[in-house]
Design a protein around this motif. Structure first.
Motif, short mmCIF file in Angstrom:
data_model
loop_
_atom_site.label_atom_id
_atom_site.label_comp_id
_atom_site.label_asym_id
_atom_site.label_seq_id
_atom_site.Cartn_x
_atom_site.Cartn_y
_atom_site.Cartn_z
N GLY A 39 0.80 -1.21 0.00
CA GLY A 39 0.00 0.00 0.00
C GLY A 39 0.83 1.27 0.00
N ALA A 40 0.21 2.33 -0.45
CA ALA A 40 0.86 3.65 -0.47
C ALA A 40 0.87 4.24 0.93
N LEU A 41 1.88 5.03 1.21
CA LEU A 41 2.02 5.71 2.49
C LEU A 41 2.22 7.19 2.24
N PHE A 42 1.50 8.02 2.98
CA PHE A 42 1.65 9.47 2.81
C PHE A 42 2.79 9.94 3.70
N PRO A 43 3.88 10.45 3.13
CA PRO A 43 5.07 10.78 3.91
C PRO A 43 4.88 11.93 4.91
N PHE A 44 3.81 12.68 4.77
CA PHE A 44 3.56 13.82 5.67
C PHE A 44 2.41 13.54 6.62
N GLU A 45 2.07 12.28 6.80
CA GLU A 45 0.91 11.90 7.61
C GLU A 45 1.10 12.21 9.10
N ASP A 46 2.32 12.13 9.57
CA ASP A 46 2.61 12.38 10.99
C ASP A 46 2.29 13.83 11.32
N LYS A 47 1.40 14.03 12.28
CA LYS A 47 0.98 15.39 12.65
C LYS A 47 2.13 16.23 13.20
N ASP A 48 3.21 15.59 13.64
CA ASP A 48 4.37 16.31 14.15
C ASP A 48 5.35 16.73 13.05
N HIS A 49 5.11 16.28 11.84
CA HIS A 49 5.98 16.66 10.73
C HIS A 49 5.82 18.17 10.50
N ARG A 93 8.73 21.90 -1.64
CA ARG A 93 7.52 22.19 -2.40
C ARG A 93 7.25 21.08 -3.41
N ALA A 94 8.27 20.68 -4.15
CA ALA A 94 8.12 19.61 -5.14
C ALA A 94 7.75 18.30 -4.45
N ARG A 95 8.38 18.02 -3.31
CA ARG A 95 8.11 16.79 -2.58
C ARG A 95 6.65 16.75 -2.11
N ILE A 96 6.15 17.86 -1.60
CA ILE A 96 4.76 17.92 -1.15
C ILE A 96 3.80 17.74 -2.32
N LEU A 97 4.06 18.45 -3.41
CA LEU A 97 3.19 18.34 -4.59
C LEU A 97 3.12 16.92 -5.11
N VAL A 98 4.26 16.33 -5.36
CA VAL A 98 4.30 15.00 -5.96
C VAL A 98 3.75 13.95 -4.99
N ALA A 133 14.69 20.04 -6.99
CA ALA A 133 13.25 19.81 -7.06
C ALA A 133 12.95 18.49 -7.78
N GLU A 134 13.68 18.21 -8.85
CA GLU A 134 13.47 16.96 -9.58
C GLU A 134 13.83 15.76 -8.72
N GLU A 135 14.92 15.86 -8.00
CA GLU A 135 15.31 14.76 -7.10
C GLU A 135 14.29 14.59 -5.98
N ALA A 136 13.76 15.70 -5.48
CA ALA A 136 12.74 15.64 -4.43
C ALA A 136 11.47 14.98 -4.94
N ALA A 137 11.13 15.23 -6.21
CA ALA A 137 9.95 14.61 -6.81
C ALA A 137 10.14 13.09 -6.88
N ALA A 138 11.31 12.66 -7.32
CA ALA A 138 11.59 11.23 -7.38
C ALA A 138 11.58 10.63 -5.98
N ASP A 139 12.13 11.35 -5.03
CA ASP A 139 12.14 10.90 -3.64
C ASP A 139 10.72 10.77 -3.11
#
Length: 158
Positions: A39-49, A93-98, A133-139
Motif C-alpha cells: 500500500g501507499a504511504l503518505f510521507p507527511f501523515e505524521d501530525k508532528d511533521h 515544495r516539489a516533494r509535497i506536490l508530488v 526539485a526533480e530529485e525531491a519529486a523522485a524521492d
C-alpha cells in the motif's frame, strides 16, 4: 529464474492480481515471494511533521473526492508553499506536490495519471527550478510507494 521472472512481472501488474493468478495456476510457492504490504504511504501523515499542515491541505485539494480546480491548487501552492522553512524550500515544495498527487491517485495507475495531468502546469513550474526539485519529486514517489516498488517503477516511467 522464477524470482527474476516474478520481479519483472511485478513491474507490469498489481500484486493482488498476480497473487490470485499464481494461486489459480498452481504457483502458490511463488505467491509467497510477493511483498505483503504494498500500500501507499503518505510521507507527511505524521501530525508532528513540520510540513504536515501544508501537505495535508494540498492532499485534500487534489483528492479524487474534491478535485479542486487547477487555478485553486496553483493559488494554494503560491500562498502556502512559497515560503517553506528549511534549507531547501523548492525541493520541499516539489516533494509535497508530488507526494500528495501520487498518494491520492494510489487506487490505480490511471488515477495517478489523471491527477498529475489535471495539475500538470503547477507541477511543471515546481520542478523547473532545478535538480533539487526533480530529485525531491523522485524521492516523493519512492516515499509514497516504499511498500510497492512496482508502482514506483510505473510512476517514474511516466
Amino acid at each position: 529464474t522464477p524470482c527474476r521472472l516474478l520481479e519483472k512481472t511485478l513491474r507490469l501488474t498489481y500484486p493482488e492480481r498476480l497473487a490470485k493468478a499464481l494461486e489459480t495456476a498452481g504457483g502458490g510457492g511463488l505467491a509467497k515471494l510477493l511483498p505483503k504490504d504494498t500500500g501507499a504511504l503518505f510521507p507527511f501523515e505524521d501530525k508532528d511533521h513540520p510540513l504536515h499542515v501544508q501537505a495535508e491541505g494540498l492532499r485534500e485539494m487534489v483528492s479524487l473526492t474534491r478535485r479542486a480546480a487547477a487555478a485553486e491548487v496553483e493559488e494554494y501552492v503560491a500562498r502556502e508553499l512559497s515560503d517553506l522553512p528549511g534549507d531547501f524550500p523548492s525541493a520541499d515544495r516539489a516533494r509535497i506536490l508530488v507526494a500528495s498527487m501520487v498518494y491520492e491517485g494510489r487506487e490505480s495507475f490511471s488515477h495517478v495519471l489523471g491527477i498529475l495531468g489535471r495539475y500538470l502546469a503547477t507541477l511543471r513550474s515546481a520542478l523547473e527550478v532545478g535538480e533539487d526539485a526533480e530529485e525531491a519529486a523522485a524521492d516523493a514517489i519512492a516515499l509514497v510507494w516504499r511498500g510497492g516498488p512496482h508502482f514506483l517503477i510505473m510512476v517514474m516511467d511516466k
